[in-house]
Motif scaffolding. Structure first.
Motif, PDB file in Angstrom:
ATOM      1  N   ALA A   1      41.878  16.649  -0.124  1.00 11.94           N
ATOM      2  CA  ALA A   1      43.563  16.547   0.115  1.00 11.94           C
ATOM      3  C   ALA A   1      43.359  15.673   1.357  1.00 11.94           C
ATOM      4  CB  ALA A   1      43.861  18.076   0.356  1.00 11.94           C
ATOM      5  N   PRO A   2      44.940  15.149   1.533  1.00 13.44           N
ATOM      6  CA  PRO A   2      45.334  14.382   2.507  1.00 13.44           C
ATOM      7  C   PRO A   2      45.171  15.018   3.853  1.00 13.44           C
ATOM      8  CG  PRO A   2      47.036  14.312   0.865  1.00 13.44           C
ATOM      9  CD  PRO A   2      45.972  15.503   0.324  1.00 13.44           C
ATOM     10  N   ILE A   3      44.932  14.302   4.865  1.00 12.63           N
ATOM     11  CA  ILE A   3      44.619  14.712   6.390  1.00 12.63           C
ATOM     12  C   ILE A   3      45.767  15.746   6.633  1.00 12.63           C
ATOM     13  CG2 ILE A   3      44.513  14.229   8.686  1.00 12.63           C
ATOM     14  CD1 ILE A   3      43.204  11.730   7.946  1.00 12.63           C
ATOM     15  N   LEU A   4      46.950  15.515   6.325  1.00 11.70           N
ATOM     16  CA  LEU A   4      48.455  16.329   6.606  1.00 11.70           C
ATOM     17  C   LEU A   4      48.376  17.715   5.958  1.00 11.70           C
ATOM     18  CD1 LEU A   4      51.004  13.552   6.937  1.00 11.70           C
ATOM     19  CD2 LEU A   4      49.577  14.588   8.840  1.00 11.70           C
ATOM     20  N   THR A   5      47.704  17.777   5.050  1.00 11.57           N
ATOM     21  CA  THR A   5      47.461  19.003   4.484  1.00 11.57           C
ATOM     22  C   THR A   5      46.251  19.914   5.010  1.00 11.57           C
ATOM     23  OG1 THR A   5      47.857  17.690   2.329  1.00 11.57           O
ATOM     24  CG2 THR A   5      47.030  19.926   2.093  1.00 11.57           C
TER      25      THR A   5
END
Lengths: 337, 292
Positions: free
Chosen positions: B89-93
């Motif tokens: 998943a993306p870092i911000l997730t």
């Protein structure tokens, strides 16, 4: 070598949409009709909550321009929101300025503030930038409490703001008028943001987000567009803050703590980073889910909130955007059958 | 002059708390490449486990060891259950996941052990250290433990096969996998170690700040600041950063007029940012050169 060493720790914001940043024509009209019709069937308190939903959506949208657009991360949005709110409140209460006129002033002041803050932030990226913006967010409530400004800010007590009546004798409650007023401003900001990201400047920002070195090699003024993104994001957040002050009728330093910044960040992730309509979904999450969690269990509301958040990021790691893409995919399939 | 030395000594004493926390932060940063916002809450929860064991009559050192083992296991389980599925998943997730973890742990601890302040015992006693009124034996013990921990970590990362494998998995996961390192389990191991170090930090800090579910809020902020100041890639830097932040904070509170307790934190943070603007990788951090 020294030029290479400058480029450190660039954490790319992954999985941001390359092409679609806005809703299509039909979907936009449908959402708009819903937003216009909804308050006609709701009680005043629900309308107030919907107003807050729109206001937070504007603030989430602003963060989305900064993170989804230019790839910079900020935990300091609550500071810009606070500056906007205080600008509006002080102008209304000390200078008797009309509430609608305070919003553009709040926007301009916050734009300047964000642009100036963006200058030192230029040298930082990733977690370092997160820490710098975080510092801003923790400092803001303390600065607002300072004795020097107490005459204007009201210190710890804060300021009470009068709620505006509907103009021209329109037969609607104050809450409903405020909702439509907020809706009009939200639409203006949304259209502005979509056009901004589709413009030359928006493409420059996204180029910086995807690869800073390549962007500067193509002749993009990296420093200019990064600080500009900070300024625009802060300006929009400031307008949201001003609206928030008018809607809540009260500003106090402790309403604008780091928790607000974290909430806005969560809203962006839940809505989908870089997908502007997702701001509405994300803002719905931060306004309504805490209430739902509270109603499930009083003592464990934090745990319920966390569990809901975890379920959402497990099922939809890319936020509400994923739902939109999936449904678009299915509709296309149905049409072409 | 005496005021100055006294304030510096007091700063070192509080700095030891920050150094301990910063060390845990850097540990997990090396293993997973992210800052874990729930680190403080994990440490708080571990400390509560230790407290509970002691309430049940377990002697201090046994409770200490049991907490260490349980925290390690807890860290590994959290990684396996929550963050392994999110690996792509993306870092911000991931950051949102940390915030969710924060909310859950805080709320569960609050419900289990309620929000009243509890005393936590210290193994070092709390008499004045070497006749100084400013540093107690507990604080001196805390500094000692932090330094020993740092030394152990240094040996672990430099001279053991697992330590080398962990470093490899964090810096170049793909190449590490090609030479036969199980990178996925290295991340879990990193979580476990970070949780264990966090629990030590928690148990050392609790006698000073008292035990309650929100005890780590302020400490974690300073811990992050210290880790970033020292450079996130360097455990040594984290410890130095911790002491520096403690000293800064005390001196700012004493010498800058109009700075009460309220403004100490913003001033410490502003100073750190000034340092970062001059040295963007922290004082001891390694600049990662990126190939274009």
């Amino acid at each position: 070598m020294s030029a290479l060493q400058e480029i450190v720790d660039v954490t790319p914001v992954e999985a941001t949409p390359k092409k679609y940043i806005a809703l299509g024509g039909y979907a936009s009209v449908a959402v708009l009709v819903l937003l216009i019709a909804a308050p006609l069937f709701a009680k005043n308190f629900i309308i107030f909550q919907m107003t807050m939903w729109l206001i937070y959506a504007i603030a989430v949208l602003a963060l989305n321009i900064l993170t989804g657009g230019s790839g910079q991360f900020s935990l300091g949005q609550s500071a810009f929101y606070a500056v906007g709110a205080y600008t509006s409140a002080i102008l209304m209460e000390h200078f008797n300025v009309n509430y609608a006129l305070t919003l553009p002033i709040a926007g301009v002041i916050c734009f300047a503030f964000g642009y100036v803050f963006g200058q030192p932030a230029l040298r930082l990226s990733g977690v370092y930038l997160a820490l710098a913006t975080f510092a801003l967010a923790t400092a803001m409530p303390q600065l607002l409490k300072l004795g020097y400004f107490e005459h204007w800010t009201g210190g710890v007590q804060g300021l009470v703001v009068t709620k505006p009546d509907a103009p021209f004798g329109l037969p609607m409650s104050q809450d409903m008028w405020l909702y439509y007023f907020t809706l009009v401003i939200s639409i203006m900001i949304y259209v502005f943001s979509v056009n901004l990201l589709k413009s030359r400047s928006g493409r420059a920002m996204m180029a910086i987000r995807d690869n800073e070195i390549a962007a500067s090699a193509m002749g993009v003024d990296v420093a200019l567009y990064k600080t500009l993104a900070f300024g625009i994001s802060a300006g929009i957040t400031g307008v949201a803050g001003g609206l928030g002050a008018i809607a809540v009728q009260f500003v106090a330093p402790d309403s604008y703590t780091i928790q607000l910044a974290i909430a806005l960040f969560l809203g962006m992730v839940v809505g989908g980073v870089g997908w502007l309509p997702g701001s509405l979904a994300g803002s719905a999450f931060i306004v309504f889910v805490p209430n739902i969690a509270e109603s499930v269990s009083k003592g464990l509301s934090g745990a319920v909130f966390g569990a809901i958040l975890i379920v959402i990021i497990f099922v939809l790691p890319h936020g509400a955007r994923q739902i939109a893409y999936l449904s678009q995919h299915w509709i296309n399939k149905l049409i072409h059958k | 002059m005496e005021l100055l030395t006294n304030q510096i000594l007091a700063g070192i004493a509080t700095g030891a708390i920050y150094a301990c926390m910063a060390l845990a932060v850097v540990m997990i940063y090396q293993a997973i490449d992210h800052l874990n916002f729930a680190q403080g809450e994990m440490a708080m929860f571990s400390t509560f486990i230790a407290w509970q064991l002691m309430q049940w009559g377990v002697p201090y050192w046994w409770a200490f060891l049991a907490t260490l083992a349980l925290s390690f296991a807890g860290g590994v389980i959290i990684e396996r259950a929550l963050f392994k599925p999110l690996a792509n998943a993306p870092i911000l997730t991931h950051v949102a996941g940390f915030i969710a973890l924060f909310a859950i742990i805080n709320s569960v601890a609050g419900l289990t052990w309620d929000f009243t302040i509890k005393q936590f015992p210290t193994p070092f006693g709390s008499s004045p250290f070497l006749g100084s009124q400013l540093i107690s034996t507990h604080q001196a013990g805390m500094i000692g433990v932090t330094l020993v921990l740092l030394l152990l970590l240094y040996f672990f990362f430099q001279f053991t096969r697992v330590g080398l494998a962990m470093r490899a998995a964090a810096t170049l996961p793909e190449s590490a996998r090609l030479v036969g390192i199980n990178t996925s389990w290295m991340v879990a191991l990193g979580w476990g170690m970070a949780a264990a170090i966090g629990s030590i930090a928690g148990m050392l800090i609790a006698p000073v700040v008292f035990l309650e579910p929100n005890m780590m809020g302020g400490v974690l902020i300073y811990g992050f600041a210290a880790a970033v100041l020292g450079g996130l890639t360097s455990p040594f830097g984290a410890v130095v950063g911790g002491f520096l932040v403690g000293i800064f904070e005390n001196l700012a509170g004493t010498y800058i007029p109009g700075v009460g307790n309220e403004l100490k934190l913003p001033i410490a943070l502003a100073l750190i940012i000034t340092v970062l603007v001059v040295k963007p990788n922290g004082l001891f951090g390694r600049a990662i050169v990126k190939r274009v």
